[in-house]
Design a protein around this motif. Structure first.
Motif, PDB file in Angstrom:
ATOM      1  N   GLY A 124      14.466  -2.189  -3.282  1.00  0.00           N
ATOM      2  CA  GLY A 124      13.119  -1.699  -3.019  1.00  0.00           C
ATOM      3  C   GLY A 124      12.723  -2.100  -1.622  1.00  0.00           C
ATOM      4  O   GLY A 124      12.765  -3.289  -1.269  1.00  0.00           O
ATOM      5  N   LEU A 125      12.357  -1.139  -0.799  1.00  0.00           N
ATOM      6  CA  LEU A 125      12.167  -1.359   0.634  1.00  0.00           C
ATOM      7  C   LEU A 125      10.719  -1.087   1.026  1.00  0.00           C
ATOM      8  O   LEU A 125      10.215   0.021   0.831  1.00  0.00           O
ATOM      9  N   TYR A 151       9.200   2.694   1.007  1.00  0.00           N
ATOM     10  CA  TYR A 151       7.791   3.033   1.226  1.00  0.00           C
ATOM     11  C   TYR A 151       7.373   2.603   2.619  1.00  0.00           C
ATOM     12  O   TYR A 151       7.712   1.506   3.089  1.00  0.00           O
ATOM     13  N   SER A 152       6.643   3.460   3.281  1.00  0.00           N
ATOM     14  CA  SER A 152       5.859   3.118   4.465  1.00  0.00           C
ATOM     15  C   SER A 152       4.637   4.031   4.433  1.00  0.00           C
ATOM     16  O   SER A 152       4.648   5.060   3.751  1.00  0.00           O
ATOM     17  N   PRO A 153       3.574   3.675   5.136  1.00  0.00           N
ATOM     18  CA  PRO A 153       2.322   4.425   4.999  1.00  0.00           C
ATOM     19  C   PRO A 153       2.428   5.910   5.337  1.00  0.00           C
ATOM     20  O   PRO A 153       1.747   6.731   4.723  1.00  0.00           O
ATOM     21  N   ALA A 162      14.996   7.749   4.776  1.00  0.00           N
ATOM     22  CA  ALA A 162      15.944   8.173   3.742  1.00  0.00           C
ATOM     23  C   ALA A 162      17.029   9.063   4.331  1.00  0.00           C
ATOM     24  O   ALA A 162      18.217   8.932   4.012  1.00  0.00           O
ATOM     25  N   ARG A 163      16.644   9.953   5.246  1.00  0.00           N
ATOM     26  CA  ARG A 163      17.600  10.866   5.870  1.00  0.00           C
ATOM     27  C   ARG A 163      18.591  10.099   6.745  1.00  0.00           C
ATOM     28  O   ARG A 163      19.791  10.392   6.739  1.00  0.00           O
ATOM     29  N   ALA A 175       8.984   6.628  -1.673  1.00  0.00           N
ATOM     30  CA  ALA A 175       8.000   6.278  -2.695  1.00  0.00           C
ATOM     31  C   ALA A 175       6.596   6.490  -2.162  1.00  0.00           C
ATOM     32  O   ALA A 175       6.348   6.403  -0.960  1.00  0.00           O
ATOM     33  N   GLU A 176       5.666   6.739  -3.069  1.00  0.00           N
ATOM     34  CA  GLU A 176       4.282   7.012  -2.682  1.00  0.00           C
ATOM     35  C   GLU A 176       3.468   5.740  -2.456  1.00  0.00           C
ATOM     36  O   GLU A 176       2.366   5.795  -1.921  1.00  0.00           O
TER      37      GLU A 176
END
Length: 326
Positions: A124-125, A151-153, A162-163, A175-176
């Motif tokens: 989890g990042l 996750y980042s804002p 992710a890419r 993630a949201e």
């Protein structure tokens, strides 16, 4: 003669597995405070200068990392000179920008490999930048990863992260929220502070058995994890114990709320050398917190210098800097 390596050369010779093993060997050698003293910080009206120095066990190269920062311009420079211990000759001079990110992630991967339960890991990042991506790559070099959630804002940042990690062949899912990113993780990586320095990871989100890596709070004014994270962790592993306990905003805030983890804190050297067993029960929540150390900088810098020398990379020149007879 001195080997000079710019950032591009450092990146071209760097290898994650070799870096983790270089750090494993360095920490197994029990780097004490005499060989690796606390960092020094000089603050001025417009900038600050930090130095981290060390003399590893011979025959490793001794040296230091110099960090120069201009907060008002948002700029920072890193420089690492390496010296032969016996002759005092300047062996190499490296741009330390990428080394700083590489060594941080490699040390985190080393700690997580020892602390996390055996087997494949879900990551989890919290964060999507240079350090965050490095941590996923470093972890993938020491353990099989079944998935990573980031996750980042900004949605575009987590999608880009992710890419850019797609070449690992690991399922990377944006993630949201930070809570959603860590919900199913075995290893939680905190690699981004909030703009207002409020914690990005809350202890209420943690599940038994998690291993937390926190690398984004290194100064008294910085925050990354809340006091409940520190309250719930059965063990805090620190790369620089005194600095982590006394000079990071997370630990200062925890003490202010009556959370004292000093008796539950061990050094990374104690963990890697086997003097402390690390995880004793599967359900324990364990935390590795890093402020950075010359142990890490010098081990990774020397690895890069040796690899570049072997591959004929970099500039070899006489800088006119020679030891003086005394």
């Amino acid at each position: 003669m001195t080997l000079i390596l710019g950032d591009a050369a450092v990146r071209s010779v760097f290898d994650w597995k070799e870096a983790v093993e270089a750090l494993r060997a360095a920490y197994a050698g029990d780097p004490d405070g005499t060989r690796f003293p606390a960092r020094r910080m000089a603050r001025g009206d417009h900038g600050w200068l930090r130095t981290l120095s060390g003399v590893p066990a011979d025959p490793a190269l001794m040296g230091l990392k110099i960090i120069a920062a201009s907060p008002e311009h948002g700029r920072v420079s890193y420089l690492i000179p390496l010296f032969d211990q016996r002759s005092a000759e300047l062996v190499a001079l490296l741009d330390g920008h990428s080394i700083t990110g590489f060594r941080t992630a490699a040390a985190s991967a080393l700690a997580a490999d020892v602390l996390a339960p055996a087997g494949a890991l879900r990551v989890g990042l919290i964060g999507s930048g240079f350090e965050a991506k490095n941590h996923v790559r470093a972890l993938a070099a020491v353990r099989e990863l079944t998935s990573a959630t980031v996750y980042s804002p900004r949605p575009e940042s987590r999608t880009r992260c992710a890419r850019e990690l797609a070449d690992l062949g690991v399922e990377i899912t944006p993630a949201e929220s930070a809570r959603a990113a860590v919900a199913d993780a075995d290893v939680v990586v905190c690699a981004a502070r909030s703009r207002d320095e409020s914690p990005t990871l809350l202890g209420a989100w943690l599940r038994p058995g998690m291993t937390v890596v926190s690398i984004g709070s290194t100064l008294p004014e910085q925050r990354e994890v809340d006091p409940e994270v520190l309250s719930r962790c059965a063990l805090l592993v620190a790369d620089m114990v005194e600095e982590v306990l006394e000079e990071t905003g997370d630990l200062i805030a925890a003490r202010a709320q009556g959370v004292d983890v000093s008796r539950r804190t061990v050094s990374l050297a104690d963990l890697v050398s086997g003097r402390h067993p690390g995880r004793e029960k599967r359900e324990q929540i364990l935390l590795y917190k890093s402020v950075g150390s010359a142990v890490q900088d010098l081990a990774v810098a020397e690895m890069c210098a040796r690899s570049a020398e072997r591959d004929g990379l970099g500039l070899v020149t006489d800088l006119g800097i020679h030891p003086v007879e005394k």
